[in-house]
Design a protein around this motif. Structure first.
Motif, short mmCIF file in Angstrom:
data_model
loop_
_atom_site.label_atom_id
_atom_site.label_comp_id
_atom_site.label_asym_id
_atom_site.label_seq_id
_atom_site.Cartn_x
_atom_site.Cartn_y
_atom_site.Cartn_z
N SER A 16 12.16 -12.79 52.90
CA SER A 16 10.90 -13.16 53.55
C SER A 16 9.80 -12.18 53.18
CB SER A 16 11.07 -13.25 55.07
OG SER A 16 11.60 -12.06 55.59
N VAL A 17 8.60 -12.74 53.08
CA VAL A 17 7.40 -11.95 52.84
C VAL A 17 6.33 -12.45 53.80
CG1 VAL A 17 7.88 -11.45 50.41
CG2 VAL A 17 6.65 -13.54 51.02
N GLU A 18 5.35 -11.59 54.05
CA GLU A 18 4.36 -11.92 55.08
C GLU A 18 2.95 -11.59 54.61
OE1 GLU A 18 1.54 -10.20 57.82
OE2 GLU A 18 3.14 -8.90 57.10
N ARG A 19 2.03 -12.41 55.04
CA ARG A 19 0.61 -12.15 54.81
C ARG A 19 -0.13 -12.70 56.03
NH1 ARG A 19 -1.73 -14.55 49.32
NH2 ARG A 19 -1.12 -12.62 48.30
N ARG B 31 2.56 -7.99 44.64
CA ARG B 31 1.32 -8.75 44.55
C ARG B 31 0.62 -8.89 45.89
NH1 ARG B 31 1.39 -12.87 40.10
NH2 ARG B 31 2.86 -12.07 38.58
N GLY B 32 0.76 -7.89 46.71
CA GLY B 32 -0.05 -7.84 47.92
C GLY B 32 0.62 -8.42 49.16
N TRP B 33 1.84 -8.93 49.03
CA TRP B 33 2.56 -9.42 50.20
C TRP B 33 3.32 -8.27 50.85
CZ3 TRP B 33 2.93 -14.71 51.71
CH2 TRP B 33 2.29 -15.61 50.84
N ARG B 34 3.50 -8.38 52.18
CA ARG B 34 4.36 -7.41 52.84
C ARG B 34 5.79 -7.91 52.76
NH1 ARG B 34 7.03 -6.59 58.48
NH2 ARG B 34 5.40 -7.93 59.32
N LEU B 35 6.66 -7.10 52.14
CA LEU B 35 8.08 -7.47 52.08
C LEU B 35 8.70 -7.32 53.46
CD1 LEU B 35 10.68 -7.84 50.02
CD2 LEU B 35 11.12 -5.56 50.90
N MET B 36 9.34 -8.40 53.94
CA MET B 36 10.06 -8.30 55.22
C MET B 36 11.55 -8.12 54.99
SD MET B 36 8.05 -11.01 57.65
CE MET B 36 8.73 -10.33 59.17
N GLY B 37 12.05 -8.61 53.85
CA GLY B 37 13.46 -8.42 53.56
C GLY B 37 13.90 -9.30 52.41
N ASP B 38 14.94 -8.88 51.71
CA ASP B 38 15.42 -9.69 50.58
C ASP B 38 16.75 -10.35 50.88
OD1 ASP B 38 17.19 -7.48 50.35
OD2 ASP B 38 17.52 -8.01 48.26
N ASP C 37 8.38 -0.91 49.19
CA ASP C 37 7.20 -0.05 49.14
C ASP C 37 6.87 0.51 50.53
OD1 ASP C 37 5.91 -2.11 50.48
OD2 ASP C 37 4.81 -2.80 48.72
N ALA C 38 5.92 1.45 50.55
CA ALA C 38 5.62 2.18 51.79
C ALA C 38 5.17 1.24 52.90
CB ALA C 38 4.55 3.23 51.51
N ARG C 39 4.43 0.21 52.53
CA ARG C 39 3.93 -0.72 53.54
C ARG C 39 5.08 -1.48 54.21
NH1 ARG C 39 0.79 -5.81 51.84
NH2 ARG C 39 0.18 -6.76 53.82
N ALA C 40 6.05 -1.91 53.41
CA ALA C 40 7.20 -2.64 53.96
C ALA C 40 7.95 -1.78 54.97
CB ALA C 40 8.14 -3.07 52.83
N ILE C 41 8.07 -0.48 54.66
CA ILE C 41 8.80 0.42 55.55
C ILE C 41 7.96 0.72 56.80
CG2 ILE C 41 9.85 2.71 55.74
CD1 ILE C 41 10.34 2.53 52.67
N ALA C 42 6.66 0.96 56.60
CA ALA C 42 5.79 1.31 57.73
C ALA C 42 5.67 0.15 58.72
CB ALA C 42 4.41 1.71 57.22
N ALA D 75 7.94 -2.25 59.22
CA ALA D 75 9.25 -2.88 59.40
C ALA D 75 9.50 -3.37 60.82
CB ALA D 75 10.36 -1.91 58.99
N ALA D 76 8.82 -2.76 61.80
CA ALA D 76 9.05 -3.16 63.19
C ALA D 76 8.16 -4.33 63.60
CB ALA D 76 8.82 -1.98 64.12
N ALA D 77 7.25 -4.76 62.72
CA ALA D 77 6.30 -5.82 63.09
C ALA D 77 6.87 -7.20 62.74
CB ALA D 77 4.98 -5.60 62.35
N PRO D 78 7.05 -8.07 63.76
CA PRO D 78 7.51 -9.42 63.46
C PRO D 78 6.37 -10.29 62.92
CG PRO D 78 7.24 -9.15 65.83
CD PRO D 78 6.89 -7.83 65.19
N ALA D 79 6.70 -11.49 62.46
CA ALA D 79 5.69 -12.41 61.96
C ALA D 79 6.05 -13.82 62.41
CB ALA D 79 5.62 -12.34 60.44
N THR D 80 5.07 -14.71 62.33
CA THR D 80 5.30 -16.11 62.68
C THR D 80 5.72 -16.88 61.43
OG1 THR D 80 3.55 -15.94 64.32
CG2 THR D 80 4.21 -18.17 63.67
#
Lengths: 88, 286
Positions: free
Chosen positions: B107-110, B135-142, B198-203, B205-210
């Motif tokens: 999953s990825v989030e924007r 490419r600018g998406w936040r990685l949530m997990g692979d 990347d750093a953003r994915a780790i920072a 990581a606790a934020a859920p998404a819809t």
């Protein structure tokens, strides 16, 4: 004459989706994916009925012209095995 | 366990223990920017232990352990320590998780809206997630998306990204400066290399998404797309969940709600550039 009835409404969660209906059977914890005519049979068996009565109900409710009692008995047997239809 | 490391991935805390220092050092290095478990308490304990006592020294072989076990797990060479740790963490989560419905999906989030991608091994879940991250998406997990039955939100699980075979080179070319684990050759899944998110994915990581859109990618076909009806999405997702049965009616409610609210599409793609464009378009249209 054997009489059938749908499993109590409280024991089933039915969620109709597009062509299929999902049924969560609470006593067994099993999810069933139902295609027509299974959801229609469950609806028609809200009150107990024998095969002839059920056939008459389906003919009235769904405009069935060529209802086949043997096929209906087979579908009922499948639903009974799954625990979704009981003997009344 | 002589050696141990504690870490948190998204909402899940792990304690990884081992008879050997090397795999723990490797895990601790790759996960060095991840936080510790909340309140210091791990949800799962993972053990990497010697198959036989003497195998700590003689041809060291790792056996996976923890609260949940696979009886037929085969011991692995010590050099595959990171892979062993990853597999053991996945196993504990897959078999033990009861809070969230676990979907085997990347999953990825924007903008707070997530794309979930699920499919068989080799469909490109990890590769696409890694490329979208660049490419600018936040990685949530692979690997796993954690669906919250109460809120309908999806929680991140940004463990190390597991790249296999051709995708190792594809992703290395896209992010040559990223941090990678050792290249492991000849594993049961072929050549394997882990990529640190990347750093953003780790920072975040606790934020859920819809959840915004569900995608079923297939690699190796001419570009094509089709909508997937909710009933088909439901059946595919029950197969892609490791704990659907264990969650009972909560799992049923969570999954029926997901497929009723979120559009689903199957995408076939011949190359990753096509797939990235398809994902972007599906997210924008959802």
């Amino acid at each position: 004459m054997t009489r059938y009835v749908a499993a109590p409404a409280a024991s089933l969660r039915l969620v109709p989706l597009d062509a299929l209906t999902l049924a969560y059977h609470r006593p067994s914890g099993i999810t069933h994916v139902l295609a027509s005519p299974a959801p229609e049979l469950l609806a028609a068996l809200a009150a107990p009925a024998d095969l002839a009565t059920l056939l008459a109900r389906l003919q009235t409710d769904y405009d069935l012209a060529d209802a086949d009692p043997a096929a209906l008995a087979e579908r009922l047997a499948e639903l009974e095995t799954a625990g979704l239809v009981l003997r009344a | 366990m002589r050696h141990a490391h504690h870490l948190r991935i998204g909402p899940v805390g792990f304690r990884i223990g081992s008879d050997w220092r090397a795999p723990i050092d490797a895990v601790a290095d790759l996960y060095r920017d991840y936080p510790a478990p909340a309140d210091g308490v791990a949800d799962y304990t993972v053990r990497l232990f010697a198959a036989r006592p003497w195998r700590r020294w003689m041809r060291p072989a790792i056996t996976l352990g923890g609260d949940y076990l696979l009886p037929d797990a085969v011991p692995m060479p010590l050099a595959w320590g990171v892979l062993a740790a990853e597999m053991a963490m996945n196993l504990q989560l897959a078999l033990g998780e009861r809070r969230y419905l676990l979907l085997h999906a990347s999953s990825v989030e924007r903008d707070g809206r997530a794309v979930l991608m699920t499919g068989v091994s080799g469909a490109g879940k990890s590769t696409l997630a890694a490329l979208l991250m660049t490419r600018g998406w936040r990685l949530m997990g692979d690997e796993f998306a954690l669906l919250d039955p109460e809120s309908g939100a999806v929680h991140a699980f940004p463990r190390l990204i597991s790249l296999k075979n051709e995708s190792v080179g594809v992703v290395q070319a896209a992010v040559p400066d990223a941090r990678f684990g050792p290249l492991l050759t000849g594993t049961p899944k072929g050549d394997l290399r882990h990529l640190v998110p990347d750093a953003r994915a780790i920072a975040m990581a606790a934020a859920p998404a819809t959840p915004a859109v569900l995608l079923f990618p297939s690699f190796g076909y001419a570009a094509a797309e089709r909508p997937v009806p909710p009933s088909e999405a439901f059946v595919r997702l029950t197969q892609a969940s490791t704990n659907y049965t264990a969650l009972g009616e909560r799992g049923f409610d969570a999954l029926t709600r997901l497929v009723q609210r979120v559009p689903a599409r199957a995408i076939d793609y011949p190359d990753t550039a096509t797939a990235v464009a398809q994902v972007e378009a599906a997210w924008a249209a959802a």
